[in-house]
Design a protein around this motif. Structure first.
Motif, PDB file in Angstrom:
ATOM      1  N   GLY A  42       0.830  -1.215   0.000  1.00 39.15           N
ATOM      2  CA  GLY A  42       0.000   0.000   0.000  1.00 39.15           C
ATOM      3  C   GLY A  42       0.857   1.255   0.000  1.00 39.15           C
ATOM      4  N   GLY A  43       1.952   1.245   0.733  1.00 38.40           N
ATOM      5  CA  GLY A  43       2.860   2.394   0.756  1.00 38.40           C
ATOM      6  C   GLY A  43       3.510   2.628  -0.598  1.00 38.40           C
ATOM      7  N   THR A  46       0.889   4.063  -2.934  1.00 40.36           N
ATOM      8  CA  THR A  46       0.651   5.461  -2.577  1.00 40.36           C
ATOM      9  C   THR A  46       1.784   6.349  -3.079  1.00 40.36           C
ATOM     10  N   LEU A  49       1.399   6.824  -6.871  1.00 43.60           N
ATOM     11  CA  LEU A  49       0.340   7.785  -7.190  1.00 43.60           C
ATOM     12  C   LEU A  49       0.768   9.214  -6.868  1.00 43.60           C
ATOM     13  N   LEU A  50       1.426   9.394  -5.736  1.00 43.49           N
ATOM     14  CA  LEU A  50       1.899  10.724  -5.352  1.00 43.49           C
ATOM     15  C   LEU A  50       2.943  11.241  -6.346  1.00 43.49           C
TER      16      LEU A  50
END
Length: 189
Positions: A42-43, A46, A49-50
């Motif tokens: 998940g990190g 994320t 996406l960032l």
């Protein structure tokens, strides 16, 4: 048949308490490992996406900077144009093209109602010979009084003789339209 193991005493009992048994610990470790893997996955998603959002913002920022530079250049060109048209000689030339003439001496009204100064009417100055390039003195040209000079002056487009009506004198028929049009102004000044 086999004899139960004797309870450990002393140092061996303390070591046995520190080391967990092999059976139940593997079952308890599996959910923890799955949780850590899910958190790491998940990190990473994320961060991906960032990073893509930041890259998109960077492209947009560079596009806006380019647009700002183009608009600044256009604004500076327009300001140079306004400045060049606001110069006194350019204003005088445009005023003469519109048929305006320099004003006479002004009169001023004092606060008590008396008039200070004597007003005079604005008159059109005679046409200047420097206005047209064909009016320059030419030593080979015939004299102004000869018939050949009068015939060639009418066909060459040079200014008419001084006895005729001046081209810069305001036309009485055009005067009302000139009064109705607003005076030229320059924005921001």
């Amino acid at each position: 048949m086999s004899k139960p193991a004797a309870p450990l005493k002393g140092r061996a009992a303390r070591l046995a308490r520190l080391m967990p048994s092999a059976g139940p610990s593997t079952a308890a470790r599996t959910p923890f490992v799955l949780l850590v893997v899910l958190l790491l996955g998940g990190g990473l998603i994320t961060l991906l996406l960032l990073n893509s959002a930041l890259n998109e913002g960077s492209f947009r920022l560079s596009e806006l900077k380019r647009d700002t530079t183009e608009l600044t250049d256009e604004q500076q060109a327009l300001q140079r144009d306004v400045d060049s048209r606001s110069q006194p000689d350019a204003l005088e030339k445009r005023a003469r093209e519109l048929g305006m003439v320099p004003g006479g001496s002004p009169a001023f009204l004092n606060p008590d109602g008396s008039v200070h100064g004597k007003p005079s009417e604005a008159t059109a100055p005679p046409p200047s010979p420097t206005a047209s390039p064909s009016a320059s003195p030419d030593p080979d040209a015939p004299a102004a009084g000869s018939p050949a000079a009068g015939a060639s002056a009418g066909t060459s487009g040079s200014p008419p003789p001084s006895g005729s009506v001046s081209a810069t004198a305001p036309d009485p028929a055009a005067a009302p339209s000139a009064e109705n049009s607003p005076p030229p102004t320059s924005p921001g000044r």
